[in-house]
Write a protein that holds these residues in place. Structure first.
Motif, short mmCIF file in Angstrom:
data_model
loop_
_atom_site.label_atom_id
_atom_site.label_comp_id
_atom_site.label_asym_id
_atom_site.label_seq_id
_atom_site.Cartn_x
_atom_site.Cartn_y
_atom_site.Cartn_z
N PRO A 1 42.16 -34.61 24.61
CA PRO A 1 42.06 -33.92 25.63
C PRO A 1 41.24 -32.31 25.22
O PRO A 1 41.13 -31.60 26.08
CB PRO A 1 43.42 -33.21 25.83
N GLU A 2 40.81 -32.12 23.98
CA GLU A 2 39.93 -31.03 23.53
C GLU A 2 38.51 -30.94 23.95
O GLU A 2 38.16 -29.99 24.13
CB GLU A 2 39.99 -31.15 21.81
N ALA B 1 36.39 -33.82 33.98
CA ALA B 1 36.84 -32.38 34.43
C ALA B 1 36.78 -32.52 36.07
O ALA B 1 36.74 -31.43 36.61
CB ALA B 1 36.05 -31.17 34.08
N ILE B 2 37.60 -33.58 36.47
CA ILE B 2 37.86 -33.87 37.80
C ILE B 2 39.15 -33.73 38.05
O ILE B 2 39.87 -34.33 37.42
CB ILE B 2 37.48 -35.01 38.44
N ASP B 3 39.57 -32.73 39.19
CA ASP B 3 41.04 -32.68 39.35
C ASP B 3 41.58 -34.11 39.87
O ASP B 3 40.91 -34.69 40.43
CB ASP B 3 41.29 -31.44 40.27
N LEU B 4 42.89 -34.21 39.26
CA LEU B 4 43.53 -35.61 39.60
C LEU B 4 43.82 -35.72 40.96
O LEU B 4 44.01 -36.92 41.68
CB LEU B 4 44.64 -35.74 38.59
N SER B 5 43.86 -34.62 41.83
CA SER B 5 44.22 -34.80 43.08
C SER B 5 42.98 -35.74 43.96
O SER B 5 43.09 -35.96 45.22
CB SER B 5 44.18 -33.36 43.84
N TRP B 6 41.79 -35.87 43.28
CA TRP B 6 40.81 -36.46 43.89
C TRP B 6 40.83 -37.89 43.65
O TRP B 6 39.91 -38.62 43.98
CB TRP B 6 39.32 -35.81 43.55
N CYS C 1 38.50 -39.08 35.27
CA CYS C 1 38.78 -37.61 35.78
C CYS C 1 39.09 -36.60 34.53
O CYS C 1 38.29 -35.52 34.76
CB CYS C 1 40.06 -37.57 36.71
N LYS C 2 39.90 -36.96 33.56
CA LYS C 2 40.19 -36.09 32.61
C LYS C 2 38.80 -35.70 31.98
O LYS C 2 38.37 -34.51 31.51
CB LYS C 2 41.14 -36.49 31.77
N TYR C 3 37.89 -36.66 31.57
CA TYR C 3 36.83 -36.72 30.78
C TYR C 3 35.60 -35.73 31.43
O TYR C 3 34.94 -35.00 31.02
CB TYR C 3 36.08 -37.89 30.35
#
Length: 391
Positions: free
Chosen positions: A139-140, A242-247, A238-240
């Protein structure tokens, strides 16, 4: 056989469900031991001790690496990027072939250690110098770190081939899963570079080449199959990015895809381009949800070529080196591989295709893992060796 294995995977994929930012499906790793580490990691995450990926990566460091007396292994750093060099011990009177290797793991897992045995095998069996790239992970670290780390390490290696005893005309780029996607991106990024040796061939093992169309048949058929269930894959994406998981839901339903984009690129992204035997009448047809402009604005970088090499211009695709593509029947990325195969072939790029009916996503990392080394893992490694030795 493939069918009993699929039944086992689907049974595993229903076990231990819970809630986490990394998805509900727990059957995402390679062995019962790794599955236990995943469960423990989720507990530590809920207790706010550390994230699940960080815990699993820590436990991966305890894996036993098989030492090959015929291969010399050296850990190096290209700037801040850790790399591992595998060189056959046998003397040679001429420069060897070189292999750039990018590991898989969804930008969350995977390491130089977890792919050590496979890289050592490739070095010995193909009599090649192998450079494995240890790019930085979540996650860094987020987009575009994986790509820039792999690209910078590759350029460094290509500029120093004589130092490592490598023939500049015999360099192969090889990657698995997200690493296969990095092969596609790096090959495109190097098009037109006259200051570097030309890559001789590219090996893409069930690569990820787009995060746009999640309604392909393989996504529907294998969405709950370890070791890459759909929910986990889109969470990693999404994490990579930087997209919010709500999408996530909007991405899954295609609500973020502008109609004009789909009209232009469906010729490369639609299931209509798949061989008939990979399309089933039982599957739901591709139907995009009504366009959501807010969803598009939050996710629009999935449409950048840097994240979707399959949509690169024809002029770029046509200049790529010949390719060896591996697909697995029990893999949500099966259709990504098939679509990229057609994309290359349509522009005159020579493609050798190897499809494993009993294959599943992640089987490459299980190579030479004793009890957990499936027959398809060995078949895949041998097929890659055979291809590389033949070029």
């Amino acid at each position: 056989g493939a069918r009993p294995l699929l039944v086992l995977f689907r049974a595993l994929s229903t076990q231990g469900r819970g809630h986490s930012i990394w998805g509900q499906n727990r059957g995402v790793l390679q062995t019962p031991t790794a599955l236990l580490h995943s469960q423990q990691g989720h507990i530590f995450e809920k207790l706010r001790i550390c994230s699940m990926p960080r815990f699993v990566r820590f436990m991966q460091k305890t894996l036993t690496i098989k030492k090959n007396p015929e291969v010399v292994v050296t850990d190096l750093r290209f700037g801040t990027i850790p790399v591992r060099l595998f060189q056959p011990k046998a003397l040679t009177s001429s420069p060897r072939r070189g292999i750039l290797f990018y590991h898989g793991g969804g930008t969350v897992f995977g390491s130089l250690d977890s792919y050590h045995n496979l890289c050592s095998f490739l070095a010995r069996e193909t009599d090649s110098v192998v450079l494995s790239v240890g790019y930085r992970l979540l996650p860094e670290h987020h987009y575009p770190v994986v790509f820039t780390d792999c690209l910078n390490a590759s350029i460094h290696f290509l500029k120093a081939l004589k130092t490592y005893g490598v023939d500049p005309s015999k360099v192969v780029a090889c990657g698995e899963s997200i690493g296969g996607g990095m092969v596609a991106l790096i090959m495109q990024a190097l098009v037109g570079r006259t200051d570097l040796p030309q890559i001789r061939a590219q090996v893409l093992i069930y690569p990820t080449v787009q995060a746009i169309n999640f309604q392909l048949p393989s996504f529907q058929q294998n969405q709950n199959v370890p070791f890459l269930p759909l929910d986990f894959m889109i969470t990693c994406a999404c994490k990579y990015l930087a997209i919010d998981l709500s999408w996530k839901e909007a991405m899954l339903k295609g609500a973020c895809i502008p109609p004009g984009f789909w009209k232009k690129y469906r010729k490369w992204l639609s299931s209509d381009n798949l061989p008939r035997r990979f399309r089933s009448k039982l599957q739901q047809p591709e139907t995009l949800a009504p366009f959501n402009e807010a969803a598009y604005l939050e996710t629009k970088h999935i449409f950048d070529v840097e994240n979707a090499p399959i949509i690169a211009d024809d002029e770029v695709i046509a200049q790529l080196p010949e390719a060896f593509l591996v697909s697995c029947e029990m893999d949500i990325l099966r259709d990504d591989t098939l679509l990229y195969k057609k994309r290359l072939e349509d522009q005159g790029v020579r493609v050798t295709w190897y499809h494993m009916e009993d294959g599943f996503h992640g089987c490459a990392v299980l190579f030479d893992q004793k009890l957990f080394s499936f027959p398809c893992s060995v078949s895949l490694a041998n097929a890659v060796v055979s291809y590389i030795k033949g070029i």
